[in-house]
Scaffold this motif. Structure first.
Motif, PDB file in Angstrom:
ATOM      1  N   LEU A 109       0.857  -1.177   0.000  1.00  0.00           N
ATOM      2  CA  LEU A 109       0.000   0.000   0.000  1.00  0.00           C
ATOM      3  C   LEU A 109       0.895   1.230   0.000  1.00  0.00           C
ATOM      4  CD1 LEU A 109      -2.826   1.244   0.154  1.00  0.00           C
ATOM      5  CD2 LEU A 109      -2.596   1.180   2.666  1.00  0.00           C
ATOM      6  N   CYS A 110       0.928   1.945  -1.117  1.00  0.00           N
ATOM      7  CA  CYS A 110       1.839   3.073  -1.287  1.00  0.00           C
ATOM      8  C   CYS A 110       1.079   4.289  -1.813  1.00  0.00           C
ATOM      9  CB  CYS A 110       2.973   2.724  -2.254  1.00  0.00           C
ATOM     10  SG  CYS A 110       4.010   1.331  -1.739  1.00  0.00           S
ATOM     11  N   TYR A 111       1.639   5.458  -1.516  1.00  0.00           N
ATOM     12  CA  TYR A 111       1.024   6.710  -1.953  1.00  0.00           C
ATOM     13  C   TYR A 111       2.104   7.666  -2.436  1.00  0.00           C
ATOM     14  CZ  TYR A 111      -3.355   5.274   0.188  1.00  0.00           C
ATOM     15  OH  TYR A 111      -4.508   4.610   0.487  1.00  0.00           O
ATOM     16  N   HIS A 112       1.720   8.524  -3.372  1.00  0.00           N
ATOM     17  CA  HIS A 112       2.583   9.633  -3.744  1.00  0.00           C
ATOM     18  C   HIS A 112       2.655  10.595  -2.563  1.00  0.00           C
ATOM     19  CE1 HIS A 112       3.102   8.803  -8.055  1.00  0.00           C
ATOM     20  NE2 HIS A 112       1.866   8.320  -8.028  1.00  0.00           N
ATOM     21  N   GLY A 113       3.847  11.067  -2.275  1.00  0.00           N
ATOM     22  CA  GLY A 113       3.957  12.046  -1.210  1.00  0.00           C
ATOM     23  C   GLY A 113       5.227  11.913  -0.403  1.00  0.00           C
ATOM     24  N   ILE A 114       5.337  12.743   0.618  1.00  0.00           N
ATOM     25  CA  ILE A 114       6.489  12.779   1.511  1.00  0.00           C
ATOM     26  C   ILE A 114       5.988  12.584   2.936  1.00  0.00           C
ATOM     27  CG2 ILE A 114       8.424  14.182   2.353  1.00  0.00           C
ATOM     28  CD1 ILE A 114       8.314  15.659  -0.334  1.00  0.00           C
TER      29      ILE A 114
END
Length: 444
Positions: free
Chosen positions: A351-356
């Motif tokens: 489970l991954c997301y764009h972002g910091i």
């Protein structure tokens, strides 16, 4: 090499003790600096390496470790495949400096709660790669002794055999990949350094003297802390604790391992500890997010005749959960993050997301693992997520699967244990979790 700092009391072991100085307690205590693979104290540290690459290597280690542990559980074999099956076995997570022999020879060893044997490379060593530091020469040590085949120590190892030369006990270690490793079962003196720079010597410690090992082993050996009869923990009848701070900060220098009476085992919340095939199992009963209990049947965490259960381990970064538990946690995290308009990032089985993380996960609620007896591990964002690349972050809890096949056991990794002291109380068969800044354990 770094010295191993030790707090010393009267020592009770199998064997003899020299130069033991009483500090007002019974038993003994020794405190080691745990050196993370990527720490600035580690010979493997590369200051020019991209931080995201370091994180991804830790994930790769975790994947290999899961496969290794599954193989051990499947085979019910305490002594096979006792190192993670990685193409670069220098990728262990934590290392400990010890000294062995008389005169003492420093050794850079990989700490492993999943291994039950202390062993080091010995000269001559067949097919061995150049190691870090000085190889141990048994012939130069006045305290070294081979274990004969008729010794009870030789019988500790189910795959031991007798050498044709001088009736010596040989144990062969098998791995999932690569060549096997063979050691002479031996006894030797271990030396530990006290905080005041004095030393103690622990004699007649059973260990493996490796004369034919895997070329991938670039460290000196293995510092096994499993519960097998041959482990240092069992020989010293010793509890132990470790305190882990920030795993992904190479400048963090306060990770500690304490053996003996100084081990921090009476502070924090306790949960029962089971010893199965040399490994440590605990009972996970529930998972909550921001105080909300997830809809998870606790029976999926139980161990039965086919295996299963929840293992706590020092050799994996991330946590692996059985499919049903992972999906319940994943779904809750997705609700929380997609409510913040986070855009998912495609990555198989993650489970991954764009972002910091530092900016996009501000205010993310605490995830808690609830164990039998009321003990908890609270996972803040730095324990729940990692940044594998500069523009994406992923959840540090994965489904327990190997080659796209789900397995029925769960594994609590070191990211979930970050910022905690974890105490293994061997006598009372319990483990304690205490939230702690490990820097408080540094010497004054």
């Amino acid at each position: 090499m770094l010295a191993c700092h030790v707090l010393v009391h009267d020592l009770v072991v199998i064997g003899q003790v020299e130069e033991v100085r009483s500090l007002g307690g019974d038993g003994f205590s020794e405190t080691h600096t745990l050196i993370h693979r990527d720490s600035i104290l580690s010979p493997y540290n590369n200051p020019n390496e991209n931080p995201a690459h370091r994180v991804q290597r830790g994930i790769n280690i975790s994947i290999a470790r899961l496969a290794y542990l599954q193989e051990k559980i499947r085979s019910h074999n305490t002594y096979q495949a006792q190192i993670l099956p990685s193409n670069d076995i220098s990728n262990s997570l934590f290392y400990v400096n010890i000294s062995i022999g008389q005169p003492p020879v420093p050794q850079f060893t990989a700490m492993d709660t999943g291994s039950s044997l202390l062993w080091v490379h010995c000269y001559p060593c067949r097919d061995c790669s150049p190691q870090l530091g000085t190889i141990f020469y048994p012939s130069r040590s006045s305290s070294y002794a081979y274990v004969p085949c008729d010794s009870e120590h030789c019988r500790y190892f189910p795959y031991a055999r007798c050498s044709a030369y001088k009736h010596r006990c040989i144990y062969t270690q098998l791995y999932l990949i690569g060549p096997e490793t063979s050691v002479f079962v031996s006894t030797e003196q271990l030396t530990f350094k006290n905080t005041d720079e004095s030393t103690i010597h622990v004699q007649d410690v059973v260990f493996g003297c490796g004369f034919s090992t895997n070329r991938n082993f670039k460290f000196s050996g293995i510092f096994g802390l499993g519960i097998g009869r041959s482990s240092l923990v069992s020989q010293l009848n010793s509890s132990f604790s470790y305190c882990i701070g920030s795993l992904h900060d190479p400048d963090y220098l306060h990770n500690k391992l304490i053996l003996g009476d100084g081990a921090i085992i009476d502070e924090g919340d306790a949960t029962p500890l089971q010893f199965i095939d040399g490994h440590y199992y605990i009972t996970l009963e529930a998972i909550s997010v921001d105080g909300r209990m997830l809809d998870i049947n606790p029976n999926i965490f139980k161990r039965d005749d086919s295996g299963g259960g929840v293992m706590i381990d020092s050799g994996t970064d991330v946590t692996w959960l059985v499919k049903e538990a992972y999906e319940a946690l994943r779904d809750e995290v997705m609700i929380r993050l997609e409510g913040e308009q986070m855009r998912s990032y495609s990555w198989p089985d993650k489970l991954c997301y764009h972002g910091i993380m530092s900016s996009d996960l501000k205010g993310f609620p605490t995830v808690r693992f609830h164990f039998r007896g009321g003990a908890e591990l609270a996972l803040e964002k730095d324990s729940m997520f990692y940044q594998p690349r500069p523009d994406a972050f992923c959840m540090a809890v994965n489904p327990a699967s190997i080659n796209n096949r789900y397995v029925n056991f769960s594994l609590i990794g070191m990211m979930a244990q970050q910022f905690y002291n974890v105490g293994y109380d061997i006598g009372r068969k319990q483990i304690t979790f205490q939230r702690m800044d490990c820097e408080v354990l540094d010497d004054d």
